[in-house]
Write a protein that holds these residues in place. Structure first.
Motif, mmCIF file in Angstrom:
data_model
loop_
_atom_site.group_PDB
_atom_site.id
_atom_site.type_symbol
_atom_site.label_atom_id
_atom_site.label_comp_id
_atom_site.label_asym_id
_atom_site.label_seq_id
_atom_site.Cartn_x
_atom_site.Cartn_y
_atom_site.Cartn_z
ATOM 1 N N PRO A 166 0.706 -1.370 -0.053
ATOM 2 C CA PRO A 166 0.053 -0.105 -0.001
ATOM 3 C C PRO A 166 0.840 1.179 -0.223
ATOM 4 O O PRO A 166 2.066 1.316 0.202
ATOM 5 C CB PRO A 166 -0.899 -0.304 1.200
ATOM 6 C CG PRO A 166 0.036 -0.814 2.171
ATOM 7 C CD PRO A 166 0.905 -2.037 1.325
ATOM 8 N N ASP A 167 0.280 2.088 -0.367
ATOM 9 C CA ASP A 167 0.726 3.577 -0.135
ATOM 10 C C ASP A 167 0.814 4.132 1.176
ATOM 11 O O ASP A 167 0.187 4.945 1.613
ATOM 12 C CB ASP A 167 0.235 4.867 -1.195
ATOM 13 C CG ASP A 167 1.027 5.972 -1.362
ATOM 14 O OD1 ASP A 167 2.095 6.100 -0.842
ATOM 15 O OD2 ASP A 167 0.736 6.902 -2.120
ATOM 16 N N THR A 168 2.074 3.678 1.917
ATOM 17 C CA THR A 168 1.795 3.954 3.234
ATOM 18 C C THR A 168 2.170 5.443 3.653
ATOM 19 O O THR A 168 1.724 5.845 4.712
ATOM 20 C CB THR A 168 2.950 3.090 4.069
ATOM 21 O OG1 THR A 168 2.825 1.814 3.830
ATOM 22 C CG2 THR A 168 2.921 3.009 5.491
ATOM 23 N N GLU A 169 2.969 5.780 3.100
ATOM 24 C CA GLU A 169 3.277 7.465 3.220
ATOM 25 C C GLU A 169 1.941 8.338 2.939
ATOM 26 O O GLU A 169 1.591 9.147 3.845
ATOM 27 C CB GLU A 169 4.380 7.791 2.351
ATOM 28 C CG GLU A 169 5.613 7.263 2.780
ATOM 29 C CD GLU A 169 6.757 7.800 1.856
ATOM 30 O OE1 GLU A 169 6.664 8.791 1.287
ATOM 31 O OE2 GLU A 169 7.937 7.230 1.969
ATOM 32 N N LYS A 170 1.159 8.022 1.769
ATOM 33 C CA LYS A 170 0.066 8.777 1.750
ATOM 34 C C LYS A 170 -0.858 8.468 2.960
ATOM 35 O O LYS A 170 -1.755 9.352 3.640
ATOM 36 C CB LYS A 170 -0.669 8.295 0.690
ATOM 37 C CG LYS A 170 -1.956 8.939 0.183
ATOM 38 C CD LYS A 170 -2.461 8.354 -1.121
ATOM 39 C CE LYS A 170 -4.117 8.776 -1.336
ATOM 40 N NZ LYS A 170 -4.513 8.289 -2.637
ATOM 41 N N GLN A 171 -1.058 7.252 3.270
ATOM 42 C CA GLN A 171 -2.142 6.786 4.284
ATOM 43 C C GLN A 171 -1.523 7.408 5.575
ATOM 44 O O GLN A 171 -2.522 7.880 6.584
ATOM 45 C CB GLN A 171 -2.385 5.280 4.550
ATOM 46 C CG GLN A 171 -2.790 4.555 3.337
ATOM 47 C CD GLN A 171 -2.653 3.077 3.503
ATOM 48 O OE1 GLN A 171 -2.054 2.626 4.248
ATOM 49 N NE2 GLN A 171 -3.644 2.394 2.737
ATOM 50 N N ALA A 172 -0.454 7.435 5.864
ATOM 51 C CA ALA A 172 0.198 8.064 7.236
ATOM 52 C C ALA A 172 -0.186 9.456 7.025
ATOM 53 O O ALA A 172 -0.316 10.224 8.278
ATOM 54 C CB ALA A 172 1.588 7.805 7.365
ATOM 55 N N ALA A 173 -0.054 10.350 6.115
ATOM 56 C CA ALA A 173 -0.274 11.590 6.066
ATOM 57 C C ALA A 173 -1.816 11.889 6.201
ATOM 58 O O ALA A 173 -2.107 12.875 6.892
ATOM 59 C CB ALA A 173 0.071 12.111 4.649
ATOM 60 N N PHE A 174 -2.720 11.170 5.541
ATOM 61 C CA PHE A 174 -4.085 11.468 6.069
ATOM 62 C C PHE A 174 -4.489 11.115 7.511
ATOM 63 O O PHE A 174 -5.239 11.846 8.098
ATOM 64 C CB PHE A 174 -5.142 10.550 4.955
ATOM 65 C CG PHE A 174 -5.193 11.308 3.736
ATOM 66 C CD1 PHE A 174 -6.309 12.310 3.511
ATOM 67 C CD2 PHE A 174 -4.544 11.071 2.648
ATOM 68 C CE1 PHE A 174 -6.547 12.906 2.279
ATOM 69 C CE2 PHE A 174 -4.716 11.401 1.284
ATOM 70 C CZ PHE A 174 -5.523 12.429 1.181
ATOM 71 N N PHE A 175 -3.978 9.799 7.825
ATOM 72 C CA PHE A 175 -4.414 9.566 9.198
ATOM 73 C C PHE A 175 -3.960 10.330 10.282
ATOM 74 O O PHE A 175 -4.485 10.855 11.196
ATOM 75 C CB PHE A 175 -3.511 7.934 9.376
ATOM 76 C CG PHE A 175 -4.016 7.523 10.632
ATOM 77 C CD1 PHE A 175 -5.045 6.508 10.883
ATOM 78 C CD2 PHE A 175 -2.844 7.396 11.757
ATOM 79 C CE1 PHE A 175 -5.433 5.928 12.021
ATOM 80 C CE2 PHE A 175 -3.336 6.666 12.846
ATOM 81 C CZ PHE A 175 -4.467 6.092 13.069
ATOM 82 N N PHE A 176 -2.560 10.526 10.343
ATOM 83 C CA PHE A 176 -2.009 11.477 11.331
ATOM 84 C C PHE A 176 -2.461 12.992 11.215
ATOM 85 O O PHE A 176 -2.323 13.840 11.969
ATOM 86 C CB PHE A 176 -0.597 11.304 11.442
ATOM 87 C CG PHE A 176 -0.146 10.089 12.083
ATOM 88 C CD1 PHE A 176 -0.332 9.939 13.482
ATOM 89 C CD2 PHE A 176 0.592 8.991 11.222
ATOM 90 C CE1 PHE A 176 -0.116 8.495 13.695
ATOM 91 C CE2 PHE A 176 0.773 8.040 11.772
ATOM 92 C CZ PHE A 176 0.406 7.693 13.045
ATOM 93 N N SER A 177 -2.879 13.560 10.079
ATOM 94 C CA SER A 177 -3.204 14.841 9.857
ATOM 95 C C SER A 177 -4.436 14.912 10.356
ATOM 96 O O SER A 177 -4.689 15.890 11.148
ATOM 97 C CB SER A 177 -3.377 15.221 8.219
ATOM 98 O OG SER A 177 -1.922 15.417 7.831
ATOM 99 N N PHE A 178 -5.508 13.921 10.325
ATOM 100 C CA PHE A 178 -6.437 14.143 10.887
ATOM 101 C C PHE A 178 -6.604 13.884 12.378
ATOM 102 O O PHE A 178 -7.170 14.741 13.133
ATOM 103 C CB PHE A 178 -7.320 12.645 10.477
ATOM 104 C CG PHE A 178 -8.616 12.598 11.512
ATOM 105 C CD1 PHE A 178 -9.658 13.485 11.441
ATOM 106 C CD2 PHE A 178 -8.739 11.487 12.451
ATOM 107 C CE1 PHE A 178 -10.917 13.266 12.158
ATOM 108 C CE2 PHE A 178 -9.848 11.365 13.238
ATOM 109 C CZ PHE A 178 -10.674 12.249 13.232
ATOM 110 N N LEU A 179 -5.693 13.029 12.931
ATOM 111 C CA LEU A 179 -5.680 12.784 14.362
ATOM 112 C C LEU A 179 -5.177 13.846 15.026
ATOM 113 O O LEU A 179 -5.511 14.565 16.104
ATOM 114 C CB LEU A 179 -4.804 11.574 14.875
ATOM 115 C CG LEU A 179 -5.302 10.153 14.673
ATOM 116 C CD1 LEU A 179 -4.419 9.145 15.002
ATOM 117 C CD2 LEU A 179 -6.511 10.072 15.440
ATOM 118 N N VAL A 180 -3.814 14.694 14.669
ATOM 119 C CA VAL A 180 -3.318 15.614 15.106
ATOM 120 C C VAL A 180 -4.156 16.962 15.025
ATOM 121 O O VAL A 180 -4.363 17.438 16.118
ATOM 122 C CB VAL A 180 -1.825 16.025 14.417
ATOM 123 C CG1 VAL A 180 -1.318 17.326 15.008
ATOM 124 C CG2 VAL A 180 -0.988 14.790 14.848
ATOM 125 N N ALA A 181 -4.771 17.075 13.843
ATOM 126 C CA ALA A 181 -5.940 18.421 13.935
ATOM 127 C C ALA A 181 -7.183 18.156 14.832
ATOM 128 O O ALA A 181 -7.396 19.073 15.204
ATOM 129 C CB ALA A 181 -6.079 18.342 12.546
#
Length: 284
Positions: free
Chosen positions: A207-222
């Motif tokens: 999977p595109d882990t970097e893309k998933q991580a960007a969306f996942f942690f952008s949501f969580l932190v925000a």
């Protein structure tokens, strides 16, 4: 450059002991709870309950930081549990938004924004299709966990005879709180199961882990900036101990995000750790 900065930051914060900083933050939350109990002369202070729930909510994050590198393929784990964690967040945000006219949990507008962002992260980051049954079948365990939290909320409120609020409002509030507390439990369960395996790296398309991580942690932190940081500022003068609970929870979540991102964006360094775990025969 950014990935190197994240790696250097997590190395400075954790060093050789992944559990040190999370343990300090949980200890700080425990001290807040003890302090709240010490000044509660009449008993029944809701701040104690809040701080206790904060500690419970922090424990899954501590477990994930300690155990995720023990998995056969730690980088792929985010792809496996990310959808489930986001669905748990979307579930309690749906409850908050639907009951906004009756009961405001947190900040109403922030709940709406958070729900939209969670849905966006699911759709664009993890290719979750809300109107396809296959997506829901793959995450049926999340539905069961949400149902369990709702049932526990009903039982809790049936046993509370002294609350001045209506039964429906109380149940929705409690269910929302329980689902939020359990939000990272799917990740805990999957990491626990994978850590016990001795398999090689997982098969299948990467999977595109970097893309998933960007969306996942952008949501969580925000989201938790709205949920914890802003809430801490709002109540600091009224309930300073509760504000402290918000702050330590956010710091732990931020540490978890930096810890995961540092490894996801530095696969070469992570690969070096994995190679040290391989049997000596594979080096021949």
């Amino acid at each position: 450059m950014l990935s190197q900065a994240m790696w250097s930051t997590q190395q400075a914060l954790h060093g050789k002991n992944n559990a040190a900083l999370p343990a300090i933050l949980v200890g700080a939350a425990s001290l807040l709870l003890i302090g709240c109990h010490a000044v509660d002369e009449q008993g029944g202070d809701p701040t104690k309950t809040f701080l206790a729930l904060v500690i419970v909510q922090m424990l899954p994050l501590v477990f994930l930081e300690m155990k995720i590198l023990s998995c056969p393929d730690p980088i792929s784990m985010l792809s496996r549990f990310g959808t489930k964690v986001l669905l748990m967040h979307a579930a309690f945000l749906v409850l908050r938004v639907c009951t906004w006219p009756l009961l405001e949990v947190g900040m109403g507008v922030c709940n709406v924004i958070g729900l939209l962002c969670a849905c966006a992260a699911l759709h664009f980051g993890f290719c979750f299709r809300f109107f396809m049954s296959a997506s829901w079948k793959q995450n049926f365990d999340v539905c069961g966990l949400i149902a369990l939290a709702a049932a526990a909320a009903v039982v809790t409120e049936l046993l509370d005879f002294n609350s001045p609020y209506a039964m429906l409002e109380r149940t929705i509030f409690t269910a929302s709180s329980y689902i939020e507390i359990l939000a990272f439990m799917p990740a805990v369960w999957m990491v626990h199961q994978e850590a016990k395996k001795n398999d090689d790296l997982l098969d299948g398309p990467a999977p595109d882990t970097e893309k998933q991580a960007a969306f996942f942690f952008s949501f969580l932190v925000a989201f938790y900036i709205l949920e914890d940081v802003i809430s801490a500022f709002r109540i600091a003068d009224i309930v300073p101990l509760a504000a402290g609970g918000h702050v330590v929870h956010f710091l732990l979540l931020l540490d978890f995000a930096c810890y995961m991102l540092a490894h996801i964006y530095n696969p070469d360094k992570l690969q070096g750790r994995l190679l040290r775990w391989l049997p000596d025969q594979l080096w021949v």
